[in-house]
Enzyme design. Structure first.
Site, PDB file in Angstrom:
ATOM      1  N   LYS A 203     -34.085  17.715  -1.129  1.00 12.20           N
ATOM      2  CA  LYS A 203     -34.040  17.071  -2.435  1.00 12.20           C
ATOM      3  C   LYS A 203     -34.085  15.874  -2.537  1.00 12.20           C
ATOM      4  CE  LYS A 203     -31.225  17.014  -6.790  1.00 12.20           C
ATOM      5  NZ  LYS A 203     -30.290  17.535  -7.427  1.00 12.20           N
TER       6      LYS A 203
HETATM    7  C1  5RP Z   1     -26.307  14.752  -6.994  1.00  3.97           C
HETATM    8  C2  5RP Z   1     -27.255  15.736  -7.479  1.00  3.97           C
HETATM    9  C3  5RP Z   1     -27.684  16.108  -8.687  1.00  3.97           C
HETATM   10  O1  5RP Z   1     -27.585  17.340  -8.819  1.00  3.97           O
HETATM   11  C4  5RP Z   1     -29.182  15.511  -8.873  1.00  3.97           C
HETATM   12  O2  5RP Z   1     -28.905  14.228  -9.056  1.00  3.97           O
HETATM   13  C5  5RP Z   1     -29.759  15.977 -10.017  1.00  3.97           C
HETATM   14  O3  5RP Z   1     -29.569  15.607 -11.352  1.00  3.97           O
HETATM   15  P1  5RP Z   1     -30.201  14.555 -12.259  1.00  3.97           P
HETATM   16  O4  5RP Z   1     -31.585  15.069 -12.545  1.00  3.97           O
HETATM   17  O5  5RP Z   1     -29.640  14.405 -13.069  1.00  3.97           O
HETATM   18  O6  5RP Z   1     -30.638  13.143 -11.222  1.00  3.97           O
HETATM   19  O7  5RP Z   1     -27.795  16.552  -6.540  1.00  3.97           O
HETATM   20  O8  5RP Z   1     -25.960  14.751  -5.614  1.00  3.97           O
END
Ligand code: 5RP
Length: 290
Positions: A203
Site C-alpha cells: 500500500k
Molecule cells: C495509515 C493507513 C491508512 O489506512 C491510510 O492512510 C488510508 O487512509 P486514507 O485513504 O485516509 O489515506 O494505512 O497507515
C-alpha cells in the site's frame, strides 16, 4: 470446457491464463500455496483483478478523527460496497458485525499516537489475526526514518514469517514521514523494500511516475487516498492510479469524509472495477448522492 482464447480473455472468472501468460490473477502470487491464493482472491476480485479496500484504521493513531467518531453509523453502511475492510482488532471486535462476510485486512502493528513521535510501532500477536479470521495483515514500514526504519522492517519480516505459516498474506504499508519526498523514487524504494521482505501486497501513495513504482514492485500495489479531496479529484486519483497499474485502492478519508460516503464508495468501485472515467464516476456520485 473453456478454450484457451476464453481463458486468455479472462472469461474463466480470471482463473485461467491471462494475456501476460500469468495463470493467477494476483501479481506475484503464482507460487503461493492454496490458502494464500484463496485469501488473496477474497481481496482481489478474480474477474477484474482489482480491489476496493475500505480503510478505517486511522483511530489507532488519531483517535476519533472526523468521520470515524461513530463507526457504527459512518462505516457499517459502507461495508456492503467494499471488497475488503481494513481496520484494527478493537474496532473489528466491538463494532463490525461478524456476519458481514467481507474479508478483513487487519491492522497488525501498534505504537505511538499523533501526540508523540509517529511510526514507532511494534507488531501485534499473529494468533489474533487467526482468531479474527483475517484475510491479510497490514504492517507499516517507516522507510527513511532513521529512528524507526529497522524496527518497522523487522515488524514486517516477522509478520511474514508468522502469517505465511498459516497462509495469511501480509500487506506492507509505506508511511510517509513529514520530511520524506512524495515522489516515485521514494515510493518505488519503499514499495520494493516491502516486497523484498515478503509483503504480498503493497500500500503506497499515487505520485507522478507511479507506473515506475508499480513496474518495479513484484506484488500488487494499492493506493491510499490521503487527505480529503473534492470528490471529482478523488475519483481522478483512483482513475490515474488504476490506469498506471495499481491493483486497487485502500481508501479512507476520501470515502468516509465525503458528503455522501455511500455514493462515493460506489463511484470509486465503478472506476476501479469497470474502468469508467472520473467524469462518469462523478456523474454517478452526484446521481447516487441525490
Ligand atoms: C495509515 C493507513 C491508512 O489506512 C491510510 O492512510 C488510508 O487512509 P486514507 O485513504 O485516509 O489515506 O494505512 O497507515
Amino acid at each position: 470446457m473453456a478454450d484457451l482464447d476464453d481463458l486468455r480473455e479472462g472469461t474463466n472468472f480470471g482463473l485461467g491464463i491471462d494475456k501476460e501468460g500469468q495463470s493467477f490473477h494476483v501479481k506475484g502470487a503464482e507460487n503461493l500455496p492454496w490458502g494464500m491464493k484463496d485469501r488473496l482472491s477474497r481481496i482481489f476480485n478474480p474477474k477484474s483483478g482489482k480491489t476496493v479496500m475500505l480503510a478505517f484504521d486511522h483511530g489507532f493513531i488519531m483517535g476519533p478523527t472526523s468521520g470515524l467518531e461513530r463507526i457504527d453509523l459512518s462505516i457499517v453502511p459502507l461495508i456492503e460496497y467494499a471488497d475488503c475492510l481494513m481496520c484494527t482488532r478493537g474496532i473489528l471486535r466491538s463494532v463490525i458485525p461478524a456476519n458481514t462476510t467481507k474479508p478483513v485486512c487487519l491492522r497488525s502493528d501498534a505504537g505511538t499516537s499523533v501526540l508523540t513521535e509517529l511510526n514507532d510501532n511494534v507488531l501485534i500477536d499473529i494468533e489474533d489475526a487467526i482468531r479474527l479470521n483475517a484475510s491479510a495483515m497490514a504492517v507499516m514500514l517507516a522507510i527513511g526514518e532513521a529512528a524507526h526504519e529497522a524496527k518497522t522492517v523487522a515488524n514486517l519480516y516477522k509478520a511474514v514469517d508468522g502469517a505465511s505459516r498459516y497462509g495469511i498474506p501480509v500487506m506492507g504499508v509505506t508511511a510517509v514521514g513529514k520530511q520524506m519526498a512524495r515522489d516515485a523514487r521514494y515510493f518505488g524504494l519503499a514499495s520494493r523494500i516491502c516486497a523484498e521482505n515478503g509483503a504480498n501486497i503493497v500500500k503506497t501513495y499515487y505520485c507522478e511516475g507511479f507506473e515506475k513504482v508499480v513496474a518495479a514492485c513484484p506484488v500488487p500495489v494499492v493506493i491510499a487516498g490521503g487527505k480529503k479531496l473534492p470528490e471529482k479529484e478523488a475519483l481522478e486519483l483512483c482513475y490515474k492510479a488504476i490506469n498506471d497499474g495499481a491493483a486497487g485502492v485502500d481508501m479512507g478519508r476520501n470515502v468516509f469524509q465525503s458528503d455522501s460516503p455511500v455514493a462515493m464508495i460506489q463511484a470509486v468501485h465503478a472506476v476501479v472495477h469497470q474502468g469508467i472515467t472520473p467524469e462518469q464516476g462523478y456523474e454517478m456520485y452526484l446521481d447516487l448522492a441525490k
